[in-house]
Structures are given as C-alpha cells and as structure tokens.
Design an enzyme around this catalytic site. Structure first.
Site, PDB file in Angstrom:
ATOM      1  N   CYS A 197     -49.740  56.683   1.340  1.00 30.79           N
ATOM      2  CA  CYS A 197     -49.327  57.973   1.110  1.00 30.79           C
ATOM      3  C   CYS A 197     -47.990  58.256   0.521  1.00 30.79           C
ATOM      4  O   CYS A 197     -47.913  58.888  -0.308  1.00 30.79           O
ATOM      5  CB  CYS A 197     -49.569  58.742   2.529  1.00 30.79           C
ATOM      6  SG  CYS A 197     -50.883  58.576   3.049  1.00 30.79           S
ATOM      7  N   CYS A 213     -47.930  56.402   7.080  1.00 31.53           N
ATOM      8  CA  CYS A 213     -48.807  55.959   6.072  1.00 31.53           C
ATOM      9  C   CYS A 213     -48.097  55.571   4.711  1.00 31.53           C
ATOM     10  O   CYS A 213     -47.769  56.315   3.910  1.00 31.53           O
ATOM     11  CB  CYS A 213     -49.955  56.904   5.736  1.00 31.53           C
ATOM     12  SG  CYS A 213     -50.841  56.506   4.192  1.00 31.53           S
TER      13      CYS A 213
END
Lengths: 170, 67
Positions: A23, A20
C-alpha cells in the site's frame, strides 16, 4: 455503503492500511493518478484499521484492493500493488463510462480457464505417471495468478523501469 | 503482450480439445503413432487457447474475437 450506493458516476474505492508495505509503495503513484483524474473519477480511501466494518461490508480479503463503482454498482475489483501504468489504465477505464471494452487486467473467465486447465493437466500427470506434466501444470497455474503475485510484480518493475512511478516533485 | 484474436468460446473449445487430446495420448487410450501425435499436438490447442492468440489466425488476418 449508503454513500457509495447514492454516488452517481464512477468512484474508485481503495482499501489500505498503514502497516501494508505494498500500500505504501503504491501510494505515490496512486496519488499522482488520482490527481490526474480529479473531477472525473473520485478516489475514496478506506483505512482498514479504522473502518473494519466497511472492509467487511465490501468483502475485501486482502489489501491493497481497488474497487471500481459506477452509479453505486461494483463493476471491477483488483487486489495487489499496481504500477503507475496499471493505475492509469484502471482510472481511464473507470472514467470511460458504460462501454463494451473489458476492464484492464485478466478477466475472471480467463483466470478460471487457466486454473481449470492447470488442474486437468495436474490430474493427467498423476494418472499417466508423467512427472514433467506437473511442471506444465505449475506453469499454467502461475499464468493464472501471476498478476496477483507480489514477487512477480517486483521482478517486472525491475525489468521495466519505464513503468516505475514517476518521481514526485519536492 | 500478445494481441488476443480468439473469442471466449474459441478459447474454451481449444482448451477442452487440447485436454482431450492430451488425455487420449498420455492416458494410453490411443496407441501407436496416433497416440504420439495426440500426446504432443494436444499442447497446441491448449496453449493457444490459454494465451488467446493463434498464429494461424494472425497469418491469415482472421480473428474470432469481436472487434
């Protein structure tokens, strides 16, 4: 989930994944803020790839997602990348304990109000054959979701260099 | 970021009023000069309700939002 329910005080649970991008981009700021609030607001990180069962139990639909718990009860949730300032505000709110102040960010009520207004204006645009009202509806709709739009967040970070993550020491 | 000075009920009422005014104006339910007034003035309560900030409230240092 059993640990969460039994945990007293505030806890912030972050659901993330190695693949991600947002993230990873948020990770330095999150680690810094978590360090600043160490001992006051624990941060529990859940890797969505390794613990899919927990992700499902927490009803997480997108990552990154931060969920604030107080005494085992969920009190706030936000999805999407957050800046250092936004994370600090979230941790500060979580550590404040029971209070009448609303959590940082747009409330669900305001979001629904804006979404409903956008829909009403869109229907009016169609019924009254006023195409420019569609643009008005689009602007209202964007105002309801701008805090969840990764493109808008990227643009904001370019406009506000002071809100960028502080450089971590080598 | 504007400072919100409207309570939740105030914002909902403004949005509803604004949409009603816009529907009456643009929907052709009210004609003439009154219809034109509704067409454009309807945006005022709608926008102030969505934003949560009323310039008149600020001018008179009034707010419906509890401190």
């Amino acid at each position: 989930m059993a640990r969460l329910a039994a945990q007293p005080g505030p806890v912030i649970v972050e659901v993330w994944a190695p693949w991600c991008g947002p993230c990873r981009a948020m990770a330095p700021a999150l680690e810094k803020v978590a360090g600043e609030f160490e001992g006051r607001v624990p941060l529990w990180r859940i890797n969505a790839d390794e613990d899919a069962a927990s992700v499902q139990a927490l009803r997480v639909m997108g990552i990154p997602t931060m969920i604030v718990y107080r005494d085992g009860v969920e009190v706030n949730r936000r999805s999407g990348q957050a800046s250092y300032a936004e994370l600090t505000a979230l941790f500060a709110w979580a550590s404040a304990g029971e209070s009448s102040t609303p959590p940082p960010g747009m409330s669900g009520q305001v979001r629904m109000l804006r979404l409903g207004s956008a829909l009403a204006v869109l229907l009016l645009a169609i019924a009254a054959s006023q195409p420019w009202l569609i643009l008005v509806a689009a602007i209202i709709f964007f105002s309801a979701v701008h805090d969840r739009c990764p493109l808008w967040q990227a643009v904001q970070r370019m406009w506000r260099p002071a809100a960028k993550t502080p450089a971590t020491s080598a | 970021m504007v400072k919100v000075n409207e309570a939740g009920w105030d914002r909902i009422a403004r949005v509803v009023l604004g949409i009603v005014m816009l529907v009456l104006g643009w929907g052709g339910f009210v004609g003439g000069w009154l219809g034109v007034v509704l067409q454009w003035l309807g945006f005022v309560p709608l926008i102030t309700g969505l934003v949560g900030w009323c310039p008149l409230y600020s001018l008179f240092r009034f707010q419906t939002k509890s401190a």
